[in-house]
Design a protein around this motif. Sequence first.
Motif, PDB file in Angstrom:
ATOM      1  N   VAL A 158     -58.816  51.040 -30.221  1.00  0.00           N
ATOM      2  CA  VAL A 158     -58.220  49.862 -29.596  1.00  0.00           C
ATOM      3  C   VAL A 158     -56.908  50.190 -28.891  1.00  0.00           C
ATOM      4  O   VAL A 158     -56.636  49.689 -27.797  1.00  0.00           O
ATOM      5  CB  VAL A 158     -57.997  48.748 -30.645  1.00  0.00           C
ATOM      6  CG1 VAL A 158     -57.139  47.629 -30.063  1.00  0.00           C
ATOM      7  CG2 VAL A 158     -59.328  48.192 -31.111  1.00  0.00           C
ATOM      8  N   ILE A 159     -56.076  51.042 -29.490  1.00  0.00           N
ATOM      9  CA  ILE A 159     -54.755  51.311 -28.915  1.00  0.00           C
ATOM     10  C   ILE A 159     -54.785  52.341 -27.795  1.00  0.00           C
ATOM     11  O   ILE A 159     -53.771  52.552 -27.123  1.00  0.00           O
ATOM     12  CB  ILE A 159     -53.762  51.796 -29.991  1.00  0.00           C
ATOM     13  CG1 ILE A 159     -54.163  53.187 -30.511  1.00  0.00           C
ATOM     14  CG2 ILE A 159     -53.656  50.791 -31.119  1.00  0.00           C
ATOM     15  CD1 ILE A 159     -53.110  53.835 -31.399  1.00  0.00           C
ATOM     16  N   ASP A 160     -55.919  52.967 -27.567  1.00  0.00           N
ATOM     17  CA  ASP A 160     -56.005  54.060 -26.603  1.00  0.00           C
ATOM     18  C   ASP A 160     -55.766  53.583 -25.170  1.00  0.00           C
ATOM     19  O   ASP A 160     -56.645  52.990 -24.540  1.00  0.00           O
ATOM     20  CB  ASP A 160     -57.374  54.734 -26.706  1.00  0.00           C
ATOM     21  CG  ASP A 160     -57.459  56.002 -25.859  1.00  0.00           C
ATOM     22  OD1 ASP A 160     -56.400  56.608 -25.586  1.00  0.00           O
ATOM     23  OD2 ASP A 160     -58.578  56.379 -25.473  1.00  0.00           O
ATOM     24  N   ASN A 161     -54.567  53.835 -24.668  1.00  0.00           N
ATOM     25  CA  ASN A 161     -54.204  53.555 -23.273  1.00  0.00           C
ATOM     26  C   ASN A 161     -54.301  52.083 -22.874  1.00  0.00           C
ATOM     27  O   ASN A 161     -54.541  51.769 -21.708  1.00  0.00           O
ATOM     28  CB  ASN A 161     -55.077  54.380 -22.315  1.00  0.00           C
ATOM     29  CG  ASN A 161     -54.847  55.866 -22.467  1.00  0.00           C
ATOM     30  OD1 ASN A 161     -53.710  56.313 -22.591  1.00  0.00           O
ATOM     31  ND2 ASN A 161     -55.928  56.631 -22.477  1.00  0.00           N
ATOM     32  N   VAL A 162     -54.142  51.176 -23.836  1.00  0.00           N
ATOM     33  CA  VAL A 162     -54.166  49.755 -23.492  1.00  0.00           C
ATOM     34  C   VAL A 162     -53.043  49.024 -24.220  1.00  0.00           C
ATOM     35  O   VAL A 162     -52.512  49.508 -25.220  1.00  0.00           O
ATOM     36  CB  VAL A 162     -55.510  49.086 -23.868  1.00  0.00           C
ATOM     37  CG1 VAL A 162     -56.661  49.729 -23.127  1.00  0.00           C
ATOM     38  CG2 VAL A 162     -55.740  49.125 -25.371  1.00  0.00           C
ATOM     39  N   LEU A 174     -51.205  43.586 -41.081  1.00  0.00           N
ATOM     40  CA  LEU A 174     -51.020  43.772 -39.641  1.00  0.00           C
ATOM     41  C   LEU A 174     -52.368  44.017 -38.984  1.00  0.00           C
ATOM     42  O   LEU A 174     -53.143  44.864 -39.439  1.00  0.00           O
ATOM     43  CB  LEU A 174     -50.099  44.966 -39.391  1.00  0.00           C
ATOM     44  CG  LEU A 174     -49.923  45.428 -37.941  1.00  0.00           C
ATOM     45  CD1 LEU A 174     -49.206  44.368 -37.115  1.00  0.00           C
ATOM     46  CD2 LEU A 174     -49.150  46.750 -37.906  1.00  0.00           C
ATOM     47  N   VAL A 175     -52.652  43.287 -37.916  1.00  0.00           N
ATOM     48  CA  VAL A 175     -53.912  43.455 -37.193  1.00  0.00           C
ATOM     49  C   VAL A 175     -53.646  43.431 -35.696  1.00  0.00           C
ATOM     50  O   VAL A 175     -52.655  42.854 -35.232  1.00  0.00           O
ATOM     51  CB  VAL A 175     -54.934  42.356 -37.554  1.00  0.00           C
ATOM     52  CG1 VAL A 175     -55.480  42.565 -38.958  1.00  0.00           C
ATOM     53  CG2 VAL A 175     -54.317  40.972 -37.423  1.00  0.00           C
ATOM     54  N   VAL A 176     -54.546  44.057 -34.939  1.00  0.00           N
ATOM     55  CA  VAL A 176     -54.408  44.099 -33.482  1.00  0.00           C
ATOM     56  C   VAL A 176     -55.764  43.867 -32.823  1.00  0.00           C
ATOM     57  O   VAL A 176     -56.816  44.081 -33.433  1.00  0.00           O
ATOM     58  CB  VAL A 176     -53.835  45.454 -32.998  1.00  0.00           C
ATOM     59  CG1 VAL A 176     -52.501  45.750 -33.648  1.00  0.00           C
ATOM     60  CG2 VAL A 176     -54.822  46.588 -33.256  1.00  0.00           C
ATOM     61  N   VAL A 177     -55.700  43.430 -31.568  1.00  0.00           N
ATOM     62  CA  VAL A 177     -56.879  43.355 -30.699  1.00  0.00           C
ATOM     63  C   VAL A 177     -56.430  43.793 -29.313  1.00  0.00           C
ATOM     64  O   VAL A 177     -55.236  43.721 -28.992  1.00  0.00           O
ATOM     65  CB  VAL A 177     -57.476  41.926 -30.609  1.00  0.00           C
ATOM     66  CG1 VAL A 177     -58.064  41.484 -31.927  1.00  0.00           C
ATOM     67  CG2 VAL A 177     -56.438  40.938 -30.101  1.00  0.00           C
ATOM     68  N   PRO A 178     -57.337  44.258 -28.471  1.00  0.00           N
ATOM     69  CA  PRO A 178     -56.940  44.593 -27.099  1.00  0.00           C
ATOM     70  C   PRO A 178     -56.518  43.331 -26.358  1.00  0.00           C
ATOM     71  O   PRO A 178     -57.100  42.263 -26.558  1.00  0.00           O
ATOM     72  CB  PRO A 178     -58.212  45.199 -26.503  1.00  0.00           C
ATOM     73  CG  PRO A 178     -59.323  44.650 -27.334  1.00  0.00           C
ATOM     74  CD  PRO A 178     -58.767  44.515 -28.716  1.00  0.00           C
ATOM     75  N   LYS A 179     -55.505  43.452 -25.504  1.00  0.00           N
ATOM     76  CA  LYS A 179     -55.050  42.289 -24.740  1.00  0.00           C
ATOM     77  C   LYS A 179     -56.095  41.863 -23.723  1.00  0.00           C
ATOM     78  O   LYS A 179     -56.320  40.667 -23.516  1.00  0.00           O
ATOM     79  CB  LYS A 179     -53.731  42.607 -24.028  1.00  0.00           C
ATOM     80  CG  LYS A 179     -53.209  41.454 -23.180  1.00  0.00           C
ATOM     81  CD  LYS A 179     -51.882  41.784 -22.525  1.00  0.00           C
ATOM     82  CE  LYS A 179     -51.396  40.613 -21.669  1.00  0.00           C
ATOM     83  NZ  LYS A 179     -50.076  40.884 -21.047  1.00  0.00           N
ATOM     84  N   ASN A 180     -56.713  42.833 -23.078  1.00  0.00           N
ATOM     85  CA  ASN A 180     -57.704  42.538 -22.045  1.00  0.00           C
ATOM     86  C   ASN A 180     -58.982  43.335 -22.278  1.00  0.00           C
ATOM     87  O   ASN A 180     -58.943  44.444 -22.816  1.00  0.00           O
ATOM     88  CB  ASN A 180     -57.158  42.866 -20.650  1.00  0.00           C
ATOM     89  CG  ASN A 180     -56.004  41.980 -20.245  1.00  0.00           C
ATOM     90  OD1 ASN A 180     -56.179  40.803 -19.976  1.00  0.00           O
ATOM     91  ND2 ASN A 180     -54.805  42.553 -20.202  1.00  0.00           N
ATOM     92  N   ILE A 181     -60.087  42.754 -21.851  1.00  0.00           N
ATOM     93  CA  ILE A 181     -61.381  43.429 -21.872  1.00  0.00           C
ATOM     94  C   ILE A 181     -61.865  43.524 -20.433  1.00  0.00           C
ATOM     95  O   ILE A 181     -61.907  42.512 -19.720  1.00  0.00           O
ATOM     96  CB  ILE A 181     -62.415  42.650 -22.712  1.00  0.00           C
ATOM     97  CG1 ILE A 181     -61.967  42.566 -24.174  1.00  0.00           C
ATOM     98  CG2 ILE A 181     -63.785  43.302 -22.611  1.00  0.00           C
ATOM     99  CD1 ILE A 181     -61.922  43.888 -24.893  1.00  0.00           C
ATOM    100  N   ASP A 182     -62.205  44.723 -19.998  1.00  0.00           N
ATOM    101  CA  ASP A 182     -62.656  44.918 -18.619  1.00  0.00           C
ATOM    102  C   ASP A 182     -63.806  43.976 -18.275  1.00  0.00           C
ATOM    103  O   ASP A 182     -64.815  43.912 -18.985  1.00  0.00           O
ATOM    104  CB  ASP A 182     -63.118  46.362 -18.406  1.00  0.00           C
ATOM    105  CG  ASP A 182     -61.965  47.353 -18.433  1.00  0.00           C
ATOM    106  OD1 ASP A 182     -60.812  46.910 -18.289  1.00  0.00           O
ATOM    107  OD2 ASP A 182     -62.224  48.564 -18.608  1.00  0.00           O
TER     108      ASP A 182
END
Length: 247
Positions: A158-162, A174-182
């Motif tokens: 998820v954190i890879d270059n985004v 602590l949790v994360v999601v990508p901000k945008n999806i192509d």
Amino acid sequence: MIQPTLLALRTNLFTDYASFFIVAQADPLLDKFAELAAAHDMSWLHRREAVFDVCCALTVQGVALADLAPAALIHHGHETRGVKRPCGQARGTRTGSSDHLPGMSCTAWGTSLTGHPRPCAPRCTAVKMPEGLAEELAKADRLGVKPVAPGTAEFDVVIDNVVVKWAVREDGSLVVVPKNIDGAGEISHSVLTRGAPVRAAGEASIGGNAQIGYFGLKITNHSGHFWPSLESLQIGLDAFAAAGVRF
């Protein structure tokens, strides 16, 4: 011409009022001010509030930016501190108590700006209308987007270059999601907790991986869903540090 009082303006919700006001004014000087504010290196929250406060002053006083005297702006700032609006009130929200000063917001655990009349009550947070929340969650489910935690293989993906959206849940996780999806656009912060309150939230850019270690590139408290306070950012910094990510 309708010219509201400061009390009327600051105790009612207007979605993105400053943007609409700037367009309606068609004032090159005001346009330039907004551009300079947007380019400033202060936090997103401070930039937004600066433009909003100036637009409020122009509205209440019925003047153009060129006619806004320094003394008038100082007076506006002083008067604004005495006007209250619902706690955590934000664009598109209708919840909260009534003890926040204008421009302040809070998260579920009551971190707040200096000078707050009293600590915020638990679960004091901006919540979107139910139909909006349902659409946001349905979109994430359709795309297969789920919150991931540090220490998992999915976290590195998820954190890879985004840019990611992050949140510290009520249980401290602590949790994360990508901000945008192509091809699908932006993912809402609400996906991180299925709409439940948080201790802190924002956006971040993170480098590295589990093998070589992580390093924080940038972190903010920017969240249009929760509108967390500036102080709550420390909760996020501590949570990331505990997971081996330091900013």
